[in-house]
Design a protein around this motif. Structure first.
Motif, short mmCIF file in Angstrom:
data_model
loop_
_atom_site.label_atom_id
_atom_site.label_comp_id
_atom_site.label_asym_id
_atom_site.label_seq_id
_atom_site.Cartn_x
_atom_site.Cartn_y
_atom_site.Cartn_z
N GLU A 167 0.67 -1.17 0.21
CA GLU A 167 -0.09 -0.03 -0.05
C GLU A 167 0.77 1.26 -0.07
O GLU A 167 0.51 2.20 -0.73
CB GLU A 167 -1.08 -0.13 1.19
CG GLU A 167 -2.10 -1.11 1.29
CD GLU A 167 -2.87 -1.05 2.47
OE1 GLU A 167 -2.96 -0.11 3.22
OE2 GLU A 167 -3.55 -2.29 2.50
N GLU A 170 2.09 1.78 -3.49
CA GLU A 170 0.95 2.11 -4.30
C GLU A 170 0.92 3.65 -4.05
O GLU A 170 0.56 4.43 -5.13
CB GLU A 170 -0.09 1.45 -4.02
CG GLU A 170 -0.18 -0.12 -4.65
CD GLU A 170 -1.42 -0.87 -4.42
OE1 GLU A 170 -1.91 -1.65 -5.44
OE2 GLU A 170 -1.81 -0.86 -3.35
N SER A 171 0.92 4.13 -2.82
CA SER A 171 0.76 5.49 -2.62
C SER A 171 1.86 6.21 -3.36
O SER A 171 1.69 7.37 -3.42
CB SER A 171 0.66 5.84 -1.26
OG SER A 171 1.81 5.70 -0.52
N CYS A 175 2.81 0.21 -9.22
CA CYS A 175 1.80 -0.68 -9.59
C CYS A 175 2.01 -2.17 -9.30
O CYS A 175 2.98 -2.46 -9.87
CB CYS A 175 1.25 -0.13 -11.04
SG CYS A 175 0.50 1.24 -11.10
N LYS A 176 1.09 -2.79 -8.87
CA LYS A 176 1.38 -4.32 -8.64
C LYS A 176 1.26 -5.04 -9.93
O LYS A 176 0.61 -4.53 -10.96
CB LYS A 176 0.12 -5.06 -7.95
CG LYS A 176 0.15 -4.42 -6.26
CD LYS A 176 -0.79 -5.26 -5.23
CE LYS A 176 -1.95 -4.61 -5.61
NZ LYS A 176 -3.09 -5.13 -4.76
N MET A 191 7.00 -4.77 -8.74
CA MET A 191 6.16 -3.49 -8.64
C MET A 191 6.84 -2.51 -9.65
O MET A 191 8.07 -2.43 -9.47
CB MET A 191 5.95 -2.80 -7.47
CG MET A 191 4.98 -3.99 -6.58
SD MET A 191 4.29 -3.07 -5.08
CE MET A 191 3.10 -1.85 -5.55
#
Length: 199
Positions: A167, A170-171, A175-176, A191
């Motif tokens: 998380e 991502e912030s 991106c996964k 990622m």
């Protein structure tokens, strides 16, 4: 080369590829694999990697994954705060072999896997000195490094199941993916830095 940079309302000096920071870089590499060795003393028990060998043979070399040339140091108020080690995947296999040789291994252990491919820019190791943790310095340094190399397909790996870390990444614009890498028996997800979404 040095550049000033603001994060968390504090001024940091970013220092690139300087040999005299090898002691901190070696500590960052050890911290990246879960062993604390800061300010000349071990804070973790039973460190299986020889700090002096890491510092003197790997971090001082110009053609290894953990070379001082691949390190960006964040300095605050005259103190080293954090280190980011990153590099192009184009030389990964050669530089990984050089690390193996410097460690005295006959060959690269199979458990190493392949973390990065040619055409990618790998964000390998990020560590903050214990006195500077919890201030967002590491996250800022990671994002700044990814942004500086956004045209080179920046990527990192994260241990599968570490949802809070995923998380956080991502912030920061990562991106996964469905790409997984196995290192030392642990599954990692790759990622990519895509602040506008995976394309």
């Amino acid at each position: 080369v040095a550049r000033e940079w603001f994060i968390c309302s504090s001024l940091f000096l970013l220092l690139f590829g300087l040999l005299h920071f090898v002691a901190f870089i070696a500590s960052a590499v050890l911290a990246g694999v879960g062993y604390e060795y800061w300010d000349g003393k071990a804070m973790s028990e039973d460190i299986p990697i020889n700090y002096e060998r890491m510092r003197d043979l790997i971090c001082t070399a110009e053609n290894t994954l953990y070379s001082y040339r691949n390190a960006v140091i964040a300095e605050c108020d005259g103190r080293i705060a954090a280190c980011m080690i990153s590099y192009s995947g184009d030389n990964y296999l050669e530089y990984r072999e050089n690390v193996s040789t410097a460690m005295g291994w006959d060959s690269v252990p199979e458990e190493f896997g392949t973390e990065v491919e040619p055409g990618e820019y790998y964000l390998d190791t990020l560590a903050a000195h214990p006195d500077f943790r919890g201030r967002g310095i590491g996250a800022g340094l990671l994002k700044k490094t990814a942004e500086n190399h956004k045209c080179e397909n920046p990527c990192l790996i994260v241990e599968t199941g570490h949802d809070k870390v995923i998380e956080l990444y991502e912030s920061l614009g990562f991106c996964k993916t469905d790409i997984h890498v196995s290192l030392f028996g642990t599954d990692y997800m790759k990622m990519y830095y895509r602040p506008d979404g995976l394309k």
